[in-house]
Design an enzyme around this catalytic site. Sequence first.
Site, short mmCIF file in Angstrom:
data_model
loop_
_atom_site.label_atom_id
_atom_site.label_comp_id
_atom_site.label_asym_id
_atom_site.label_seq_id
_atom_site.Cartn_x
_atom_site.Cartn_y
_atom_site.Cartn_z
N THR A 196 10.16 10.45 -12.11
CA THR A 196 10.63 11.82 -12.19
C THR A 196 11.34 12.16 -10.88
OG1 THR A 196 8.78 12.41 -13.63
CG2 THR A 196 9.93 14.22 -12.54
N ARG A 223 3.52 5.51 -9.81
CA ARG A 223 4.99 5.59 -9.83
C ARG A 223 5.55 6.79 -10.62
NH1 ARG A 223 8.55 0.57 -10.74
NH2 ARG A 223 7.78 0.71 -12.89
N ASP A 224 4.71 7.63 -11.20
CA ASP A 224 5.23 8.81 -11.88
C ASP A 224 4.27 9.98 -11.73
OD1 ASP A 224 7.09 10.29 -13.28
OD2 ASP A 224 6.29 9.75 -15.24
N LEU A 225 3.74 10.14 -10.50
CA LEU A 225 2.79 11.21 -10.25
C LEU A 225 3.55 12.54 -10.15
CD1 LEU A 225 -0.24 11.72 -9.65
CD2 LEU A 225 0.36 11.66 -7.22
#
Length: 366
Positions: A73, A32-34
Site C-alpha cells: 500500500t 510487507r502490507d501493514l
Amino acid sequence: RSPEGTLRRRISVLRQVADVLAYAHALGAVHRDLKPENIMIGPFGEVRVMDWGLATLPGIAHPLARPGVVVGTPMYMAPEQAAGRPTTAATDVWALGGILYRLLADAPPRSGSAMGVLLQNRDGEPPRLPEDAELPASLRDLCHRCLSREPADRPAAAAISAALEAWLDGLQRRQDALALVDAARAELPAIEGIVAQADALRDQAAALLDALPPDHQASDKEAAWELQDRAAALSSDAALKQVTWHQKLRAALSRSPDLPEAHALLADHYRDALERAEQARDPLAIARNEVLLRTHDRGQHADFLKGDGALTLHTTVPAQARLFRFVEQKRRLEPVFERDLGVTPLVELGLGKGSWLVTLDRAARR
C-alpha cells in the site's frame, strides 16, 4: 472522552501490533502490507494483524518478492519497498511509523494520488509531524526514527513495543500523580480556614492583653490565655493536616517528578510561607522557604524571587537624597552608604532586594 485517553487507547493497540511484528520478525517473516485497515480489534480487546498475503517467509519463495516488483500500500510503503528493492523487518517498521504518524496527527503521513505518494516515499524526505502540534516528545521522536530513510536507522519492533510501553507506564503514573494533586488541592481550603481562625484568635488575645491596665491581676489575663490556647490547638491541627497535604504532593512527584501541577501548588505554598517569614523577620525561615520556593518554581514567581523594586519619592522642596543599605554588623542592622541619588523628586528608581534607608538633606533645613 479526553484526547489523552483516546491517544492512550490507540497507543495501547499499536504496542500490541509491535509485539505481533516482533514475534513475526523473530521467525523471519516480513508482513510487507501493514496498514490500519489490516489491524483488527476482537470482541474482548485482543489485537489481530490481518492479511499476511504479501508476507515473505524464510525458505519460501514468494511470487511477488522478486527484485523490481513493487507491492504493498503506497501510503505505508518504505522507501526500499517503493523502489522495488529487497524488504526486511525494517520495512514493516517504516509502516508501523506511518501508522503512529496517523495516530498522532490524526492524518495520514502523505497526501495525493497513489502514484504520487509512492514516488514521495521512494524519493522524497521522510514525513515529519507538524512542528506546532502539541505531541508527546518521546512519541514524536519514535515516529521520526521509524520513518528514517535508511533501514539501519530504524528501531526494531521489539524496541518500539518497549518504548510505547514506557510511554503508557509514564502516562499511568502521571494520571495517578494528578489524582493525588487533586486530593491535595481539595484539602487546602480547610487548612487555610483553620490557619485563619488561629490567627484571628491570636489577634483577639493580643488586643485583650494590650487593653489591660498597668495594675492588672493575673486573673485578668485568663480570657486572653484561653484564646491563645485555642489558637495553639488550631495551629497544631493545621500543622498535622499540612503534613498529610505535603505527603500527597511528595507522592505525586515520586510518580511523576516533572508534574507541573504539583510543583505549582508547592511553589505557591512556599511563597506564602516566605512572605510570612519576611514579615516575622525570621532569617532561618526566610532562607529555608526561599530555597524550597526556588526548587519548585517554574517561572511563575521569578519576579518575586528576584525581588527588584522601584522607589518614587516626592518632597515639598527639592532635597539631596542619599541611599544606604542596611547590613547586619555585630548582630545589628547598620546603614552602609551605597550612592547619591541626586535631587528629589525621584521617579521609579530601581532598587534590588533588601532593606534601605534614604536620607534627605537641604541647606538650612533638617
